[in-house]
Scaffold this motif. Structure first.
Motif, short mmCIF file in Angstrom:
data_model
loop_
_atom_site.label_atom_id
_atom_site.label_comp_id
_atom_site.label_asym_id
_atom_site.label_seq_id
_atom_site.Cartn_x
_atom_site.Cartn_y
_atom_site.Cartn_z
N ARG A 297 0.90 -1.35 0.11
CA ARG A 297 -0.04 0.10 -0.04
C ARG A 297 1.02 1.36 0.09
O ARG A 297 0.67 2.20 -0.58
N PHE A 298 1.93 1.28 0.61
CA PHE A 298 3.01 2.44 0.72
C PHE A 298 3.54 2.48 -0.78
O PHE A 298 3.57 3.64 -1.25
N PHE A 299 3.85 1.33 -1.21
CA PHE A 299 4.37 1.44 -2.54
C PHE A 299 3.24 2.01 -3.59
O PHE A 299 3.69 2.78 -4.64
N ALA A 300 2.26 1.90 -3.56
CA ALA A 300 1.00 2.43 -4.19
C ALA A 300 1.12 4.03 -4.04
O ALA A 300 1.07 4.58 -5.14
N LEU A 301 1.32 4.04 -2.88
CA LEU A 301 1.09 5.55 -2.55
C LEU A 301 2.51 6.26 -3.32
O LEU A 301 2.53 7.34 -3.84
N LEU A 302 3.65 5.74 -3.24
CA LEU A 302 4.74 6.42 -3.74
C LEU A 302 4.54 6.47 -5.10
O LEU A 302 5.04 7.65 -5.84
N THR A 303 4.25 5.43 -5.92
CA THR A 303 3.95 5.49 -7.24
C THR A 303 2.90 6.48 -7.95
O THR A 303 3.34 7.49 -8.66
N ASP A 304 1.91 6.83 -7.07
CA ASP A 304 0.96 7.51 -7.31
C ASP A 304 1.32 9.01 -7.12
O ASP A 304 1.30 9.93 -8.13
N LYS A 305 1.92 9.29 -6.01
CA LYS A 305 2.26 10.74 -5.58
C LYS A 305 3.66 11.23 -6.16
O LYS A 305 3.93 12.43 -6.22
N LYS A 306 4.45 10.29 -6.45
CA LYS A 306 5.94 10.87 -6.84
C LYS A 306 6.68 10.28 -8.12
O LYS A 306 7.42 11.16 -8.75
#
Length: 363
Positions: A297-306
């Protein structure tokens, strides 16, 4: 001289109960509820004009529904079919469109379009669209799924979810994985910024400037992340990352590691490293079940936001952006809230299997 006296409307106990329910139920259409109140008033012995005055309707309206109930009982309170344009499609035609949609494919495509179905079935495009909409058919959509074939699936789900919902005392639970081959991409031309009436624009093509792999460990209780980028994602890099985790975890805490069965995680080098550290405990997720590892889930946030919309002209810029994102995340960390018990997850998977097996076996 007064009007003709009407005797009370005869209503059975069952009819009275149904009328009372219709008159008071919130989901009843208001017109039907009013008719039920009219009949109940007439059944009490009140005259039409008294019922009309009480309910705020005309005397003719009361008389109409008194007669309709006397002739047809409860069914008489329902609206009669209205006149209008007759149906242009027969039931057989509708059935044929549904059967063709579910059980066949067009000769020149992988799925039906409303245009090709209309041509094959001899009906209009709008009729096909209405039929599909009415029966929830969407041939243009395709969803993905993957069921784990791990023989220890149930035991592993219960083990990992148990850590999430009831973590052990004097211990830290870390979800660990790597996001490999993150590309440093630069667009072939400068991006055009957003402005009123126009979205931001970028070229469809890009230039590659190398890759990096991020190893990350998510603290389930606090949401904090330990992360480090490496040029490659071999067992050697994973062992170095484990060293970094150990340096950041207080010595008096046990470490419960949630990770998958990736080859990097189970080499002799890693097994020897773990064997020398009795406070470390490994919990493996089932195969094909990355959704069970919260760091994803953290990896998904990283991909989406950065990463997805980022512009990186070299790997160093990409790694700096990733490190900055982790620092910002850790400045105000928030744990992901796990809401499903192991029983909920297993029951959901069972329903999925039963539903799709039933459909697959239908003739």
């Amino acid at each position: 001289m007064g009007g003709r006296y009407l005797s009370p409307l005869q209503v059975s106990e069952a009819e009275r109960a149904e009328l009372t329910s219709l008159a008071s139920r919130r989901t009843t259409a208001q017109a039907l509820a009013l008719r039920a109140r009219i009949v109940l008033g007439c059944a009490e012995g009140a005259q039409n004009k008294d019922v009309a005055a009480r309910l705020g309707v005309s005397e003719n309206t009361v008389g109409k529904w008194r007669r309709r109930f006397a002739e047809h009982r409860l069914e008489g309170l329902r609206d009669e079919p209205r006149s209008g344009t007759p149906r242009t499609l027969e039931d057989a035609q509708i059935e044929a469109v549904i059967v063709r949609t579910l059980e066949s494919l067009p000769p020149d495509a992988t799925h039906w379009s409303s245009r090709s179905m209309a041509r094959a079935s001899g009906v209009s495009i709008s009729s096909v669209q209405r039929i599909w909409r009415a029966f929830g058919l969407q041939p243009h959509r395709l969803e993905t799924f993957k069921l784990s074939t791990d023989p220890d699936f149930v035991a592993k789900v219960r083990d990992v979810v148990g850590l999430y919902v009831s973590p052990p005392e004097h211990a830290i639970v870390l979800c660990v994985d790597e996001k490999s081959q993150i590309q440093a991409l630069d667009r072939s031309q400068p991006m055009l910024p957003m402005r009123p009436g126009q979205a931001a624009r970028r070229t469809h093509d890009y230039k590659r400037h190398g890759t990096t792999s991020l190893f990350a460990a998510l603290d389930v209780a606090t949401g904090q992340v330990i992360g480090k980028c490496f040029p490659r994602h071999r067992a050697t890099e994973f062992r170095r990352f484990l060293d970094q985790i150990e340096a950041n975890v207080p010595e008096d805490l046990d470490v419960h590691l949630v990770m998958d069965n990736y080859a990097t995680h189970k080499t002799q080098l890693i097994r020897d490293w773990l064997a020398k550290r009795p406070r470390w405990h490994v919990h493996l997720t089932p195969t094909s079940s990355s959704w069970l590892n919260q760091v994803e889930r953290f990896f998904a946030l990283l991909t989406d936001k950065k990463i997805r919309r980022g512009v990186h002209r070299n790997v160093a810029d990409l790694q700096a952006d990733i490190a900055a994102f982790i620092d910002q995340h850790n400045a105000d960390p928030k744990p992901f809230r796990w809401t499903k018990s192991a029983d909920d997850i297993l029951a959901s998977i069972e329903r999925f299997c039963v539903r799709n097996t039933t459909h697959a076996n239908q003739p």
